[in-house]
Design an enzyme around this catalytic site. Structure first.
Site, PDB file in Angstrom:
ATOM      1  N   CYS A  63       1.907  -4.483  47.544  1.00  0.00           N
ATOM      2  CA  CYS A  63       2.325  -3.816  46.352  1.00  0.00           C
ATOM      3  C   CYS A  63       3.699  -2.726  46.578  1.00  0.00           C
ATOM      4  O   CYS A  63       4.079  -2.561  45.714  1.00  0.00           O
ATOM      5  CB  CYS A  63       1.032  -3.152  45.891  1.00  0.00           C
ATOM      6  SG  CYS A  63      -0.134  -4.390  45.197  1.00  0.00           S
ATOM      7  N   LYS A 117      -2.241  -1.668  36.804  1.00  0.00           N
ATOM      8  CA  LYS A 117      -1.470  -2.918  36.839  1.00  0.00           C
ATOM      9  C   LYS A 117      -2.626  -3.963  37.231  1.00  0.00           C
ATOM     10  O   LYS A 117      -3.607  -3.632  37.874  1.00  0.00           O
ATOM     11  CB  LYS A 117      -0.274  -2.858  37.779  1.00  0.00           C
ATOM     12  CG  LYS A 117      -0.965  -2.593  39.148  1.00  0.00           C
ATOM     13  CD  LYS A 117       0.481  -2.548  40.118  1.00  0.00           C
ATOM     14  CE  LYS A 117       0.074  -1.997  41.707  1.00  0.00           C
ATOM     15  NZ  LYS A 117      -0.938  -3.095  42.178  1.00  0.00           N
ATOM     16  N   ASP A 138      -1.303   2.503  44.845  1.00  0.00           N
ATOM     17  CA  ASP A 138      -2.430   1.873  45.212  1.00  0.00           C
ATOM     18  C   ASP A 138      -3.082   2.585  46.335  1.00  0.00           C
ATOM     19  O   ASP A 138      -3.742   1.910  47.046  1.00  0.00           O
ATOM     20  CB  ASP A 138      -2.676   0.466  45.268  1.00  0.00           C
ATOM     21  CG  ASP A 138      -1.727  -0.404  44.353  1.00  0.00           C
ATOM     22  OD1 ASP A 138      -1.537   0.219  42.993  1.00  0.00           O
ATOM     23  OD2 ASP A 138      -1.749  -1.720  44.421  1.00  0.00           O
TER      24      ASP A 138
HETATM   25  C1  VGL Z   1      -2.523  -5.075  46.948  1.00  0.00           C
HETATM   26  C2  VGL Z   1      -3.396  -7.493  47.350  1.00  0.00           C
HETATM   27  C3  VGL Z   1      -3.968  -7.353  46.039  1.00  0.00           C
HETATM   28  C4  VGL Z   1      -1.948  -4.036  47.226  1.00  0.00           C
HETATM   29  C5  VGL Z   1      -3.122  -5.243  45.576  1.00  0.00           C
HETATM   30  O1  VGL Z   1      -2.202  -2.768  46.854  1.00  0.00           O
HETATM   31  O2  VGL Z   1      -0.890  -4.289  48.163  1.00  0.00           O
HETATM   32  N1  VGL Z   1      -2.491  -6.220  47.757  1.00  0.00           N
HETATM   33  N2  VGL Z   1      -3.921  -6.492  45.256  1.00  0.00           N
END
Ligand code: VGL
Ligand code: ZN
Length: 211
Positions: free
Chosen positions: A159, A114, A17
């Site tokens: 994540c 995802k 991410d």
């Molecule tokens: C994430 C919160 C919500 C992350 C993704 O990538 O850690 N955290 N969505």
């Protein structure tokens, strides 16, 4: 004192991410999130197997505070368990959902999206929050013959942590490259994630440990 870990032919790097919304100026900015990019770029050059994950939510996603008319960073109970409510982020097709512009995405062989199911969040790159729905990453890494899994990216305590837990559960030795990660750190979440990594036998290393 650092250790030295040789990057082997069957080592996989999962870059979690590294998207605009998790970088300064983004909807769910992680402090210093963009500072991991040069470290991650260098790691991607060196690993034979490179996978990116991309948080990829539809508008009105169940993890958004706005969906429930609630404040961000509070929690609600869902059928699959407690859900932290986040600001709207990583909406499919938005600029916030794009990878950081300096991330050398050409190095990646696969991108696993995802969180695209409206009613289920997914911190992990392997399995959604219902702990049932699979993303396909386990199959991908198995078929590529991955023998060890290294995890980096954003955010350490959500994540990255969940992706590391699931890789370990699937049977891989797992190493989190700590200086190639940054955390959200909400109510002790970073300390909690490190404790859980330790409990599960997930190693914490730095990029300098990789010779
Ligand atoms: C994430 C919160 C919500 C992350 C993704 O990538 O850690 N955290 N969505
Ligand atoms: Zn998300």
């Amino acid at each position: 004192m650092g250790m030295t870990i040789r990057i082997e032919e069957r080592d996989a790097l999962i870059v979690v991410d590294v998207q605009n919304d998790f970088c300064p100026g983004g909807a769910l900015a992680v402090a210093g999130g963009d500072s991991v990019v040069p470290i991650v770029d260098r790691l991607m050059e060196r690993f034979p197997i490179v996978v990116l994950t991309q948080d990829w939510h539809p508008p009105g996603h169940v993890s958004f505070a706005s969906t429930h008319a609630r404040e961000a960073f509070t929690t609600i109970e869902l059928a699959y368990g407690t859900q932290v409510l986040w600001p709207d982020h990583c909406i499919q097709g938005s600029s916030g959902a794009e990878f950081h512009p300096s991330l050398r995405i050409a190095r990646a062989q696969a991108v696993i999206r995802k969180g695209y199911n409206g009613g289920i969040d997914s911190y992990s790159g392997f399995q959604e929050a219902d702990r049932t729905t699979q993303t396909g990453l386990t199959g991908y890494l198995r078929e590529r013959g991955a023998e060890r899994v290294f995890v980096c990216g954003l955010a350490t305590d959500y994540c990255v942590a969940w992706t590391a837990y699931d890789a370990k559960t699937e049977g891989w030795p797992v190493m989190v490259v700590e200086d190639a990660c940054r955390a959200i750190d909400l109510d002790g979440s970073l300390e909690g994630a490190f404790a859980e990594m330790e409990r599960r036998g997930i190693d914490r290393i730095t990029a300098a440990d990789l010779d």
